[in-house]
Design a protein around this motif. Sequence first.
Motif, PDB file in Angstrom:
ATOM      1  N   GLN A 286      -8.597 -10.967 -37.515  1.00  0.00           N
ATOM      2  CA  GLN A 286      -8.140 -11.830 -38.604  1.00  0.00           C
ATOM      3  C   GLN A 286      -8.027 -11.008 -39.878  1.00  0.00           C
ATOM      4  O   GLN A 286      -8.909 -10.196 -40.185  1.00  0.00           O
ATOM      5  CB  GLN A 286      -9.116 -12.982 -38.819  1.00  0.00           C
ATOM      6  N   VAL A 287      -6.916 -11.164 -40.609  1.00  0.00           N
ATOM      7  CA  VAL A 287      -6.658 -10.392 -41.829  1.00  0.00           C
ATOM      8  C   VAL A 287      -6.196 -11.316 -42.950  1.00  0.00           C
ATOM      9  O   VAL A 287      -5.956 -12.503 -42.734  1.00  0.00           O
ATOM     10  CB  VAL A 287      -5.582  -9.301 -41.574  1.00  0.00           C
ATOM     11  N   LYS A 288      -6.047 -10.748 -44.128  1.00  0.00           N
ATOM     12  CA  LYS A 288      -5.535 -11.471 -45.290  1.00  0.00           C
ATOM     13  C   LYS A 288      -4.042 -11.202 -45.433  1.00  0.00           C
ATOM     14  O   LYS A 288      -3.584 -10.095 -45.156  1.00  0.00           O
ATOM     15  CB  LYS A 288      -6.243 -11.000 -46.564  1.00  0.00           C
ATOM     16  N   PRO A 289      -3.281 -12.198 -45.893  1.00  0.00           N
ATOM     17  CA  PRO A 289      -1.847 -11.974 -46.094  1.00  0.00           C
ATOM     18  C   PRO A 289      -1.572 -11.040 -47.272  1.00  0.00           C
ATOM     19  O   PRO A 289      -2.393 -10.930 -48.186  1.00  0.00           O
ATOM     20  CB  PRO A 289      -1.298 -13.377 -46.371  1.00  0.00           C
ATOM     21  N   ASN A 290      -0.435 -10.347 -47.202  1.00  0.00           N
ATOM     22  CA  ASN A 290       0.044  -9.511 -48.310  1.00  0.00           C
ATOM     23  C   ASN A 290      -1.023  -8.517 -48.801  1.00  0.00           C
ATOM     24  O   ASN A 290      -1.237  -8.364 -50.001  1.00  0.00           O
ATOM     25  CB  ASN A 290       0.527 -10.412 -49.452  1.00  0.00           C
ATOM     26  N   THR A 291      -1.695  -7.859 -47.856  1.00  0.00           N
ATOM     27  CA  THR A 291      -2.829  -6.981 -48.167  1.00  0.00           C
ATOM     28  C   THR A 291      -2.649  -5.636 -47.480  1.00  0.00           C
ATOM     29  O   THR A 291      -2.190  -5.571 -46.347  1.00  0.00           O
ATOM     30  CB  THR A 291      -4.146  -7.651 -47.707  1.00  0.00           C
ATOM     31  N   ASP A 292      -3.042  -4.560 -48.173  1.00  0.00           N
ATOM     32  CA  ASP A 292      -2.993  -3.213 -47.607  1.00  0.00           C
ATOM     33  C   ASP A 292      -4.211  -2.967 -46.723  1.00  0.00           C
ATOM     34  O   ASP A 292      -5.342  -3.319 -47.095  1.00  0.00           O
ATOM     35  CB  ASP A 292      -2.980  -2.157 -48.716  1.00  0.00           C
ATOM     36  N   TYR A 293      -3.966  -2.336 -45.577  1.00  0.00           N
ATOM     37  CA  TYR A 293      -5.030  -1.948 -44.648  1.00  0.00           C
ATOM     38  C   TYR A 293      -4.777  -0.521 -44.200  1.00  0.00           C
ATOM     39  O   TYR A 293      -3.657  -0.025 -44.241  1.00  0.00           O
ATOM     40  CB  TYR A 293      -5.056  -2.864 -43.415  1.00  0.00           C
ATOM     41  N   ILE A 294      -5.852   0.116 -43.730  1.00  0.00           N
ATOM     42  CA  ILE A 294      -5.743   1.457 -43.152  1.00  0.00           C
ATOM     43  C   ILE A 294      -6.641   1.517 -41.924  1.00  0.00           C
ATOM     44  O   ILE A 294      -7.686   0.851 -41.871  1.00  0.00           O
ATOM     45  CB  ILE A 294      -6.100   2.560 -44.176  1.00  0.00           C
ATOM     46  N   THR A 295      -6.220   2.306 -40.942  1.00  0.00           N
ATOM     47  CA  THR A 295      -7.009   2.485 -39.731  1.00  0.00           C
ATOM     48  C   THR A 295      -7.461   3.934 -39.619  1.00  0.00           C
ATOM     49  O   THR A 295      -6.836   4.842 -40.156  1.00  0.00           O
ATOM     50  CB  THR A 295      -6.191   2.133 -38.474  1.00  0.00           C
ATOM     51  N   SER A 296      -8.562   4.121 -38.910  1.00  0.00           N
ATOM     52  CA  SER A 296      -9.013   5.462 -38.555  1.00  0.00           C
ATOM     53  C   SER A 296      -9.737   5.364 -37.219  1.00  0.00           C
ATOM     54  O   SER A 296     -10.186   4.294 -36.821  1.00  0.00           O
ATOM     55  CB  SER A 296      -9.916   6.066 -39.639  1.00  0.00           C
ATOM     56  N   SER A 297      -9.815   6.498 -36.525  1.00  0.00           N
ATOM     57  CA  SER A 297     -10.380   6.505 -35.180  1.00  0.00           C
ATOM     58  C   SER A 297     -10.822   7.914 -34.817  1.00  0.00           C
ATOM     59  O   SER A 297     -10.400   8.882 -35.437  1.00  0.00           O
ATOM     60  CB  SER A 297      -9.316   6.021 -34.193  1.00  0.00           C
ATOM     61  N   ASN A 298     -11.637   8.007 -33.768  1.00  0.00           N
ATOM     62  CA  ASN A 298     -12.011   9.326 -33.258  1.00  0.00           C
ATOM     63  C   ASN A 298     -10.829   9.991 -32.561  1.00  0.00           C
ATOM     64  O   ASN A 298     -10.830  11.189 -32.345  1.00  0.00           O
ATOM     65  CB  ASN A 298     -13.194   9.214 -32.295  1.00  0.00           C
ATOM     66  N   ILE A 299      -9.788   9.237 -32.223  1.00  0.00           N
ATOM     67  CA  ILE A 299      -8.603   9.790 -31.570  1.00  0.00           C
ATOM     68  C   ILE A 299      -7.506   9.865 -32.625  1.00  0.00           C
ATOM     69  O   ILE A 299      -6.616   9.020 -32.685  1.00  0.00           O
ATOM     70  CB  ILE A 299      -8.165   8.922 -30.375  1.00  0.00           C
TER      71      ILE A 299
END
Length: 161
Positions: free
Chosen positions: A63-76
């Motif tokens: 679940q996320v917020k509308p009109n919002t910036d997100y970033i992902t990170s991972s060990n891969i």
Amino acid sequence: MRPSDDLIVSATEPTGKDRKKVWMQKGKNLFNPKTDIEATGRIRLYTDGILTDNELFVSVKVQVKPNTDYITSSNIASTNWSNLCFFDSSMTFISGIGYDGTNKNFKTPSNCKYITIALLKTYNWFQLEQGSTATAYEPYKSSILSLPEEVVLRSLPNGVC
């Protein structure tokens, strides 16, 4: 002082003397590996959001917020995720993004309530956080406090009233 957007305050059922006030606060990592796995061995296609078989991936729903910036990170790092899909509150597909090796940042559409992401099954950790700059990995965490409705709190330990 107003609580932060990350502090969720609500009242739960039932009504009457058993009614409780509930406070919940999450950490910066929005991905909960215990509850956010939608399907194993399946991914949602970024072109239409339909689940299809793919034994290399797990499908994650958050679940996320509308009109919002997100970033992902991972060990891969080089194959962080694939097939990011945006959905409204009814899980109706809005749009999607295919992974091109660089787009770990994204902005949710104005009517977005959920995202799904295909993660390689070989991931050890994955982080989804609000903002446009990745920070050090932190496992998912949340705190929940539940009290009878008649209890009045004067202030929280961090000074929030």
